[in-house]
Write a protein that holds these residues in place. Structure first.
Motif, PDB file in Angstrom:
ATOM      1  N   ASN A 335       0.959  -1.110  -0.001  1.00  0.00           N
ATOM      2  CA  ASN A 335       0.326   0.153   0.627  1.00  0.00           C
ATOM      3  C   ASN A 335       0.674   0.989  -0.097  1.00  0.00           C
ATOM      4  O   ASN A 335       0.449   1.830  -0.744  1.00  0.00           O
ATOM      5  CB  ASN A 335      -1.201   0.468   1.199  1.00  0.00           C
ATOM      6  N   PHE A 336       2.042   0.680   1.231  1.00  0.00           N
ATOM      7  CA  PHE A 336       2.817   2.486   0.799  1.00  0.00           C
ATOM      8  C   PHE A 336       3.205   2.424  -0.388  1.00  0.00           C
ATOM      9  O   PHE A 336       3.697   3.600  -1.071  1.00  0.00           O
ATOM     10  CB  PHE A 336       3.915   2.265   1.406  1.00  0.00           C
ATOM     11  N   ARG A 337       4.055   1.457  -1.185  1.00  0.00           N
ATOM     12  CA  ARG A 337       4.275   1.781  -2.383  1.00  0.00           C
ATOM     13  C   ARG A 337       3.640   1.751  -3.507  1.00  0.00           C
ATOM     14  O   ARG A 337       4.401   2.715  -3.864  1.00  0.00           O
ATOM     15  CB  ARG A 337       5.475   0.146  -3.171  1.00  0.00           C
ATOM     16  N   ASP A 338       2.041   1.354  -3.258  1.00  0.00           N
ATOM     17  CA  ASP A 338       1.693   1.847  -4.700  1.00  0.00           C
ATOM     18  C   ASP A 338       1.187   3.371  -4.895  1.00  0.00           C
ATOM     19  O   ASP A 338       1.282   3.560  -5.439  1.00  0.00           O
ATOM     20  CB  ASP A 338       0.280   0.599  -4.463  1.00  0.00           C
ATOM     21  N   ARG A 339       1.745   4.098  -3.696  1.00  0.00           N
ATOM     22  CA  ARG A 339       1.392   5.312  -3.458  1.00  0.00           C
ATOM     23  C   ARG A 339       2.387   6.070  -4.538  1.00  0.00           C
ATOM     24  O   ARG A 339       1.871   7.863  -4.601  1.00  0.00           O
ATOM     25  CB  ARG A 339       0.683   6.006  -2.397  1.00  0.00           C
ATOM     26  N   LEU A 340       3.487   5.496  -4.915  1.00  0.00           N
ATOM     27  CA  LEU A 340       4.374   6.469  -4.691  1.00  0.00           C
ATOM     28  C   LEU A 340       4.719   6.181  -6.168  1.00  0.00           C
ATOM     29  O   LEU A 340       4.388   4.935  -7.304  1.00  0.00           O
ATOM     30  CB  LEU A 340       6.153   5.725  -4.198  1.00  0.00           C
ATOM     31  N   PRO A 341       5.285   7.378  -6.550  1.00  0.00           N
ATOM     32  CA  PRO A 341       5.664   7.040  -8.605  1.00  0.00           C
ATOM     33  C   PRO A 341       6.482   6.419  -9.091  1.00  0.00           C
ATOM     34  O   PRO A 341       7.083   5.454  -8.415  1.00  0.00           O
ATOM     35  CB  PRO A 341       6.277   8.476  -8.552  1.00  0.00           C
ATOM     36  N   LEU A 342       6.007   5.690  -9.484  1.00  0.00           N
ATOM     37  CA  LEU A 342       6.566   4.067 -10.295  1.00  0.00           C
ATOM     38  C   LEU A 342       8.118   4.271 -11.257  1.00  0.00           C
ATOM     39  O   LEU A 342       8.288   5.645 -11.624  1.00  0.00           O
ATOM     40  CB  LEU A 342       6.163   3.632 -11.827  1.00  0.00           C
ATOM     41  N   ASN A 343       9.276   3.664 -10.261  1.00  0.00           N
ATOM     42  CA  ASN A 343      10.821   3.725 -11.326  1.00  0.00           C
ATOM     43  C   ASN A 343      10.850   2.026 -11.441  1.00  0.00           C
ATOM     44  O   ASN A 343      10.325   1.577 -11.533  1.00  0.00           O
ATOM     45  CB  ASN A 343      11.119   4.747  -9.429  1.00  0.00           C
ATOM     46  N   CYS A 344      12.523   2.641 -11.714  1.00  0.00           N
ATOM     47  CA  CYS A 344      13.193   1.306 -12.155  1.00  0.00           C
ATOM     48  C   CYS A 344      11.927   0.473 -12.960  1.00  0.00           C
ATOM     49  O   CYS A 344      11.798  -1.084 -12.893  1.00  0.00           O
ATOM     50  CB  CYS A 344      13.205   0.316 -10.469  1.00  0.00           C
ATOM     51  N   VAL A 345      11.980   1.149 -14.361  1.00  0.00           N
ATOM     52  CA  VAL A 345      10.845   0.166 -15.270  1.00  0.00           C
ATOM     53  C   VAL A 345      12.116   0.982 -16.844  1.00  0.00           C
ATOM     54  O   VAL A 345      12.081   1.490 -16.631  1.00  0.00           O
ATOM     55  CB  VAL A 345       9.794   1.025 -15.661  1.00  0.00           C
ATOM     56  N   PRO A 346      11.575  -0.447 -17.169  1.00  0.00           N
ATOM     57  CA  PRO A 346      11.700   0.012 -18.887  1.00  0.00           C
ATOM     58  C   PRO A 346      11.327   0.527 -19.729  1.00  0.00           C
ATOM     59  O   PRO A 346       9.970   0.442 -19.814  1.00  0.00           O
ATOM     60  CB  PRO A 346      12.421  -1.425 -18.945  1.00  0.00           C
ATOM     61  N   TYR A 347      11.808   1.369 -20.903  1.00  0.00           N
ATOM     62  CA  TYR A 347      11.258   1.394 -21.853  1.00  0.00           C
ATOM     63  C   TYR A 347       9.715   1.096 -22.702  1.00  0.00           C
ATOM     64  O   TYR A 347       8.358   0.771 -22.677  1.00  0.00           O
ATOM     65  CB  TYR A 347      11.321   2.311 -23.204  1.00  0.00           C
ATOM     66  N   PRO A 348       9.966  -0.995 -22.663  1.00  0.00           N
ATOM     67  CA  PRO A 348       8.419  -1.287 -23.047  1.00  0.00           C
ATOM     68  C   PRO A 348       7.604  -1.285 -22.682  1.00  0.00           C
ATOM     69  O   PRO A 348       6.633  -1.410 -23.356  1.00  0.00           O
ATOM     70  CB  PRO A 348       9.381  -2.426 -24.170  1.00  0.00           C
ATOM     71  N   ILE A 349       7.858  -2.020 -21.396  1.00  0.00           N
ATOM     72  CA  ILE A 349       6.341  -1.696 -20.511  1.00  0.00           C
ATOM     73  C   ILE A 349       5.919  -0.581 -20.232  1.00  0.00           C
ATOM     74  O   ILE A 349       4.685  -0.602 -20.246  1.00  0.00           O
ATOM     75  CB  ILE A 349       7.085  -2.693 -18.873  1.00  0.00           C
ATOM     76  N   LEU A 350       6.404   0.609 -19.785  1.00  0.00           N
ATOM     77  CA  LEU A 350       5.778   1.487 -19.612  1.00  0.00           C
ATOM     78  C   LEU A 350       5.715   2.318 -20.890  1.00  0.00           C
ATOM     79  O   LEU A 350       4.028   2.638 -20.285  1.00  0.00           O
ATOM     80  CB  LEU A 350       7.012   2.949 -19.556  1.00  0.00           C
ATOM     81  N   ALA A 351       5.590   2.266 -22.051  1.00  0.00           N
ATOM     82  CA  ALA A 351       5.334   1.917 -22.831  1.00  0.00           C
ATOM     83  C   ALA A 351       4.066   1.704 -23.506  1.00  0.00           C
ATOM     84  O   ALA A 351       2.595   2.256 -23.641  1.00  0.00           O
ATOM     85  CB  ALA A 351       5.853   2.357 -25.049  1.00  0.00           C
TER      86      ALA A 351
END
Length: 530
Positions: A335-351
């Motif tokens: 719950n704590f982490r879900d509120r935070l901005p996403l990081n440590c993410v590669p480009y393809p899954i983000l797109a």
């Protein structure tokens, strides 16, 4: 002779008296068979009630047929209360065993007699025919299997419901998102509170906190494109991964024909790197969003994604909570982490996420336009600052400098700098000091989107200057490096935005560009909407 006649008259008189009783006889008002005689007589079924002539019997009296009872309900020889299951129109029912309110009968179906709309399942009573009408998608009431007035469900062919309307499933909503309060969300990925409706000013539970949906987009100045108001949260990415069960590639292949060309173009060349499930190493979604690094030399030898444990205290901060998959001992829960901005993410899954959420990944120029042309998103002043030296057990923070001074802080101390304006260079800690028992978890340095109200661009885009750098869809030349297996790989580079990060990365840097499978603990993303 006279004596004989007198005897006959006496006998007749006696016979009449004996045979007929009191004057009035059987048809009189007070005879032994009258309905007020106080005894059960004639064809009465109980004392002074029932039968053809007496009044109907009340509840509890004996009866032989329904007609003997005021309730028209004779059961096993006793007049009973009317019910909605007795096969008779009684009580205040508008039709047999339906309508009304006194018998517990259900509402009446289409074609049944009604007195008011409340008698009908459809809540629509034809005022002329006095019969219940079939539910439709234009009758102005919630009926059939509609989830709100004339929207949702399938039985009335009603359209999908707009944001804020009641829903039962994602498919009831125009944006395909029914949230945990059973209302249509303003984004497919914002159906939960944590990371979905937790963006805005103030910490959880604090007086004056003003939180809102983390979805929603604002126009970019001097353009028609909209950019999401907030950075993508870990909770929004979780909504995506859970909806597709980690099979991002399968979702893309099944839906790419329906995607806008701009979104499809951002994904197609990189689809081989999309996950097909959650936990297959190395490309499972929970590895891609966790501590696993695919390009160990990019952007540096220390990406800051690993969250370690007592035996291996790798200091890091990936915000997507993937449980025990990578043997990490988190100080802060999902719950704590879900509120935070996403990081440590590669480009393809983000797109792919942005396409699933109804948009596409932002470009470098779109982010720059939302930032504006001034040194800071809010203008030239006040001057923002941050704590450049990381605190440790040897002492407190030192060296406050302008946010655009860079990691080395060549401009030196800046007494006039304001460290409350944006999350830059360790200006934020919640909870303060983190968890001393698990110091390797750095998530407490990362603020949920919107906590710094000053950090917004000219059009209101939040955290546009600090918190996280953002991966964009703008490409650059190729990069050749070594992957996690030791093999040499060549990948297209994508540009990162000009804002700084919660660590020490300076605003205004126009050179950040890295191979598309690069992950970093200080970089996330934001979606655009055409």
């Amino acid at each position: 002779m006279m004596l004989a006649m007198l005897a006959i008259v006496t006998m007749v008189t006696a016979c009449v008296t004996a045979c007929t009783g009191t004057i009035g006889g059987e048809d009189g008002e007070d005879g032994p068979n009258a309905p007020t005689s106080g005894v059960q007589s004639g064809d009465e079924t109980d004392v002074d009630c029932g039968g053809a002539s007496a009044p109907k019997c009340t509840i509890g009296k004996k009866c032989k047929a329904n007609g003997d009872c005021t309730t028209s309900n004779c059961i096993e020889g006793i007049c009973k209360d009317p019910t909605g299951l007795d096969g008779i129109k009684n009580g205040d029912e508008s039709d047999v065993d339906c309508g009304g309110s006194t018998t517990g009968a259900p509402r009446c179906g289409t074609g049944k007699t009604c007195g008011t709309a409340e008698d009908c399942e459809s809540h629509v009573c034809d005022p002329t025919a006095k019969t219940c009408k079939a539910p439709t998608s234009t009758d102005g009431v919630k009926n059939g299997d509609e989830t709100d007035v004339d929207c949702g469900g399938s039985s009335t062919s009603a359209p999908k419901c707009d944001v804020g309307k009641s829903c039962a499933a994602h498919s009831d909503c125009t944006l395909d998102g029914c949230d945990d309060t059973k209302h249509c969300a303003n984004g497919r990925s914002c159906t939960q509170y944590n990371g979905g409706r937790s963006c805005g000013v103030g910490e959880e539970g604090a007086t004056g906190a003003m939180h809102e949906s983390c979805c929603g987009a604002l126009p970019i100045p001097n353009g028609t494109t909209k950019l999401d108001k907030y950075k993508i949260t870990a909770g929004r990415m979780r909504a995506f991964i859970e909806r597709v069960n980690g099979d991002v590639l399968g979702w893309y292949e099944s839906n790419k024909a329906t995607l806008p060309a701009s979104a499809q173009a951002q994904i197609e060349a990189y689809k081989a790197y999309l996950p097909s499930d959650r936990t297959t190493f190395p490309l499972g979604s929970d590895y891609q969003l966790g501590s696993t690094i695919y390009l160990p030399q990019r952007p540096s030898k220390t990406q800051g994604c690993g969250v370690g444990n007592a035996a291996s205290p790798a200091y890091g901060s990936h915000t997507f909570h993937n449980g025990s998959l990578e043997s990490e001992d988190f100080a802060f829960d999902q719950n704590f982490r879900d509120r935070l901005p996403l990081n440590c993410v590669p480009y393809p899954i983000l797109a792919a996420f942005c396409a699933w959420d109804g948009g596409r990944l932002e470009t470098f120029d779109e982010h720059a336009n939302a930032f504006g042309t001034a040194p800071f998103p809010w203008g030239a002043t006040p001057i923002a600052g941050g704590f450049n030296n990381f605190p440790d057990e040897n002492g407190p923070y030192t060296q406050v400098g302008p946010a655009n001074a860079g990691a080395g802080n060549p401009l030196g101390p800046c007494p006039s700098c304001d460290t409350t304006l944006l999350n830059w260079a360790h200006t934020y800690q919640v909870p303060e000091g983190g968890d001393p028992k698990k110091p390797w978890d750095y998530a407490y340095w990362i603020s949920p989107p919107g906590r710094f109200p000053m950090d917004k661009g000219p059009a209101g885009h939040m955290d546009i200057g600090g918190l996280m750098m953002e991966i964009t869809a703008s490409t650059a030349e190729n990069d050749t490096t070594t992957d996690y297996t030791g093999q040499q790989v060549t990948q297209t580079m994508v540009r990162w935005s000009k804002n700084g990060s919660w660590e020490v990365h300076a605003m205004g840097n126009l050179q950040w560009k890295f191979a598309f499978m690069t992950k970093y603990g200080k970089t996330g993303g934001r979606c655009a909407r055409d």
